[in-house]
Design an enzyme around this catalytic site. Structure first.
Site, PDB file in Angstrom:
ATOM      1  N   ASP A  88       0.872  -1.188   0.000  1.00 48.92           N
ATOM      2  CA  ASP A  88       0.000   0.000   0.000  1.00 48.92           C
ATOM      3  C   ASP A  88       0.904   1.232   0.000  1.00 48.92           C
ATOM      4  OD1 ASP A  88      -1.755  -2.058   0.526  1.00 48.92           O
ATOM      5  OD2 ASP A  88      -2.768  -1.064   2.176  1.00 48.92           O
ATOM      6  N   ASP A 111     -15.763  -3.607   0.472  1.00 55.27           N
ATOM      7  CA  ASP A 111     -15.130  -3.247   1.743  1.00 55.27           C
ATOM      8  C   ASP A 111     -16.244  -2.927   2.723  1.00 55.27           C
ATOM      9  OD1 ASP A 111     -12.684  -3.329   0.294  1.00 55.27           O
ATOM     10  OD2 ASP A 111     -13.076  -1.308  -0.427  1.00 55.27           O
TER      11      ASP A 111
HETATM   12  O1  LIG Z   1      -7.532  -1.369  -1.384  1.00 57.53           O
HETATM   13  C1  LIG Z   1      -7.926  -0.182  -1.287  1.00 57.53           C
HETATM   14  O2  LIG Z   1      -8.349   0.442  -2.271  1.00 57.53           O
HETATM   15  C2  LIG Z   1      -7.851   0.528   0.057  1.00 57.53           C
HETATM   16  C3  LIG Z   1      -8.470   1.755   0.187  1.00 57.53           C
HETATM   17  C4  LIG Z   1      -8.418   2.419   1.415  1.00 57.53           C
HETATM   18  C5  LIG Z   1      -7.763   1.864   2.492  1.00 57.53           C
HETATM   19  C6  LIG Z   1      -7.146   0.622   2.362  1.00 57.53           C
HETATM   20  C7  LIG Z   1      -7.191  -0.041   1.148  1.00 57.53           C
HETATM   21  N1  LIG Z   1      -6.587  -1.266   0.993  1.00 57.53           N
HETATM   22  C8  LIG Z   1      -5.904  -1.928   2.029  1.00 57.53           C
HETATM   23  C9  LIG Z   1      -5.518  -3.276   1.621  1.00 57.53           C
HETATM   24  O3  LIG Z   1      -5.775  -3.784   0.573  1.00 57.53           O
HETATM   25  C10 LIG Z   1      -4.712  -4.028   2.661  1.00 57.53           C
HETATM   26  O4  LIG Z   1      -3.419  -4.025   2.172  1.00 57.53           O
HETATM   27  C11 LIG Z   1      -5.194  -5.426   2.828  1.00 57.53           C
HETATM   28  O5  LIG Z   1      -6.523  -5.403   3.237  1.00 57.53           O
HETATM   29  C12 LIG Z   1      -4.304  -6.224   3.809  1.00 57.53           C
HETATM   30  O6  LIG Z   1      -4.776  -6.131   5.139  1.00 57.53           O
HETATM   31  P1  LIG Z   1      -3.897  -6.710   6.369  1.00 57.53           P
HETATM   32  O7  LIG Z   1      -3.402  -8.065   5.971  1.00 57.53           O
HETATM   33  O8  LIG Z   1      -4.876  -6.786   7.535  1.00 57.53           O
HETATM   34  O9  LIG Z   1      -2.796  -5.737   6.610  1.00 57.53           O
END
Ligand SMILES: O=C(O)c1ccccc1NCC(=O)[C@H](O)[C@H](O)COP(=O)(O)O
EC number: 5.3.1.16
Length: 276
Positions: A46, A165
């Site tokens: 990210d 989401d």
């Molecule tokens: O994916 C998006 O567009 C997004 C938008 C706003 C906030 C977060 C977003 N994505 C976050 C992710 O895709 C995380 O990297 C993913 O859920 C992993 O989560 P974790 O394993 O709990 O760190």
């Protein structure tokens, strides 16, 4: 605390396919062609302000920085990843974008890339696809611009995934900051428009290392015959084994962020854990 119950119409729609599966001439394997496959893992990068970061509950301001996103992506590629989940957080939050950095990362990858964050119209979709990514993940647009999303699903097929989401069963858009309708109603609409797959995130779990919401994933899988990529909360190899157990129900892959950056396990260990 009890879990919100989907509306009666949705419950009926969810039960019907499951009841019919064993009677289907081609059985469960036909409904979920990936069901004999192992769980795909998508390490996450990210990007905010040009840096690889992790957020808690996807909230702006909770960033922990992990340095150069290209270095992070190359690390996961070297460790054997087949996919990268790459998010432009600034584009998602509307605080700018990291287009150049994102394009640089995609160019450097020999593996498949799922690109997410701020893809909401023809211009941002064209820029995302021009990076050479394997597919894009639409979030806010699926809630706010349903006609445009139906059009791009028809045009681009499985290059388009939709990110669902949720908090409870309420969808969230605009970097997960605004309510955007009911999960199961939106899922039914997107199914009818031919959406190829869903990336399902329980925001309450995201970035918390509390384990994925398996019940939510089971419910979504029961409500759609499209593959589901699970996102948010993975904390251990046991979590990944539990997600691998949902492959026959329709979970195709799992996004892993914080657990890898916090070194709860290595990507090599994760790949090994889901290989059996
Ligand atoms: O994916 C998006 O567009 C997004 C938008 C706003 C906030 C977060 C977003 N994505 C976050 C992710 O895709 C995380 O990297 C993913 O859920 C992993 O989560 P974790 O394993 O709990 O760190």
């Amino acid at each position: 605390m009890g879990h919100p119950v989907p509306p009666r119409e949705v419950r009926r729609r969810r039960r019907a396919p499951a009841d019919q599966l064993d009677r289907h001439p081609l059985g469960r394997e036909d409904r979920h062609p990936m069901s004999t496959h192992r769980l795909e893992l998508l390490p996450a990068v990210d990007v905010r302000d040009g840096q690889a970061v992790r957020l808690v509950h996807g909230e702006s301001g909770t960033e922990t920085s992990y340095g150069d996103p290209l270095e992070a992506a190359l690390t996961w590629q070297r460790a054997g990843a087949e996919w990268l989940h790459l998010v432009d957080l600034d584009a998602a939050f509307g605080t700018g974008d990291n287009r150049e950095r994102i394009a640089e990362v995609v160019r450097a990858m020999d593996i498949k890339v799922e690109l997410s964050g701020g893809i909401r119209d023809d211009e941002t979709l064209a820029a995302a696809l021009a990076t050479g990514c394997t597919r894009v993940n639409l979030g806010t647009a699926a809630l706010e611009s349903p006609e445009w999303v139906a059009k791009v699903i028809a045009e681009h097929g499985d290059k388009i995934a939709v990110g669902l989401d949720v908090r409870g069963t309420t969808l969230r858009g605009r970097g997960w900051t605004r309510d955007g309708g009911d999960l199961y109603e939106t899922l039914a609409r997107l199914d009818s428009e031919g959406c190829a797959r869903y990336v399902v995130t329980d925001i309450a779990k995201d970035g918390t290392l509390q384990g994925p919401n398996l019940e939510l994933l089971r419910n979504v899988c029961a409500a759609t015959d499209r593959p589901v990529v699970a996102s948010g909360g993975v904390s251990s190899l046991d979590d990944l084994r539990a997600l691998a157990g949902l492959v026959p129900e329709g979970v195709e892959g799992a996004i892993v962020g914080k657990a890898l950056y916090a070194k709860a396990f290595t990507l090599e260990e994760a790949l090994e854990a889901v290989s059996r």
